[in-house]
Design a protein around this motif. Sequence first.
Motif, PDB file in Angstrom:
ATOM      1  N   ARG A   1       0.779  -1.109  -0.010  1.00  0.00           N
ATOM      2  CA  ARG A   1       0.035  -0.049  -0.073  1.00  0.00           C
ATOM      3  C   ARG A   1       0.760   1.245   0.030  1.00  0.00           C
TER       4      ARG A   1
ATOM      5  N   ALA B   1       2.351   1.787  -3.358  1.00  0.00           N
ATOM      6  CA  ALA B   1       1.384   2.242  -4.312  1.00  0.00           C
ATOM      7  C   ALA B   1       0.959   3.512  -4.264  1.00  0.00           C
TER       8      ALA B   1
ATOM      9  N   HIS C   1       0.939  -7.682  -9.394  1.00  0.00           N
ATOM     10  CA  HIS C   1       1.026  -7.197  -8.042  1.00  0.00           C
ATOM     11  C   HIS C   1       1.700  -6.051  -8.162  1.00  0.00           C
TER      12      HIS C   1
ATOM     13  N   TYR D   1       1.003  -2.739  -7.945  1.00  0.00           N
ATOM     14  CA  TYR D   1      -0.155  -1.978  -7.642  1.00  0.00           C
ATOM     15  C   TYR D   1      -0.119  -0.500  -7.655  1.00  0.00           C
ATOM     16  N   ARG D   2      -1.247   0.113  -7.963  1.00  0.00           N
ATOM     17  CA  ARG D   2      -1.246   1.649  -8.096  1.00  0.00           C
ATOM     18  C   ARG D   2      -2.188   2.221  -7.087  1.00  0.00           C
TER      19      ARG D   2
ATOM     20  N   ARG E   1      -4.982   3.308  -7.126  1.00  0.00           N
ATOM     21  CA  ARG E   1      -6.385   2.950  -7.215  1.00  0.00           C
ATOM     22  C   ARG E   1      -6.770   1.724  -6.285  1.00  0.00           C
ATOM     23  N   ASP E   2      -5.552   1.010  -5.958  1.00  0.00           N
ATOM     24  CA  ASP E   2      -5.461  -0.149  -5.294  1.00  0.00           C
ATOM     25  C   ASP E   2      -5.573  -0.091  -3.594  1.00  0.00           C
TER      26      ASP E   2
ATOM     27  N   ASN F   1      -8.260  -1.562  -1.635  1.00  0.00           N
ATOM     28  CA  ASN F   1      -8.486  -2.896  -1.225  1.00  0.00           C
ATOM     29  C   ASN F   1      -7.301  -3.382  -0.744  1.00  0.00           C
ATOM     30  N   LEU F   2      -6.008  -2.789  -0.734  1.00  0.00           N
ATOM     31  CA  LEU F   2      -4.891  -3.288  -0.029  1.00  0.00           C
ATOM     32  C   LEU F   2      -5.067  -2.901   1.418  1.00  0.00           C
TER      33      LEU F   2
END
Length: 207
Positions: free
Chosen positions: A69, A72, A83, A85-86, A88-89, A92-93
Amino acid sequence: MGKTAEAIAEGVSIASAAARLAVRNHILVETIAHDAPFDIATTAPFAHDTLIALAEEQEAAAALAKRQRKKAWGKFTDPDGTHDYRDRDMRNLRKRHRQYIGVAKELRRIAEDPHAVRTLVEQSRDAAWGDVEANLQRRLRVEGMRPDLDPDYDRMRVARMQSLRLVDLPRLAAHRRHLADDADPADAVNGPPSPRASGIDLSELDA
């Protein structure tokens, strides 16, 4: 991702199933391979340690989600892989982190509850004995089966006879020929041709 509480409950259920499997295997090894008597008191520490190990796995996953997180945050480019991540993730993370921590916390609570640990051991014992019983019943059915009680006897008999003719008899004949090749030629006795069936010298099968 679903609601956090539901995800935690599902994670605990999966981890508990894994713990029962591990304890069941431990019981089987100790009682069968090591011929040790089963005792809940001596098995409970293993169950406790198994739950703690599973909790530590969840905590490690939570730490990974936290690192992902942070990595990202502020990234808005296209990801290079699954895997990668950006920004926008992030949501969820964050959910994953809470879920992993929740599962780990519940597993540690179970591990410190003697009644819960005892229940886990008893469930694992029942599963282990169920495996032993199923194996014994399967062996008894195979060893005690009569042709008139076996619904697949006629169908499988054809396969067994083919295996006998195509595999077992040629192998036995080759073995007898090998013995004959090693014998003293002076001991050979000429006689009429030996009878054959399906390409097999039947005289080679004589005991």
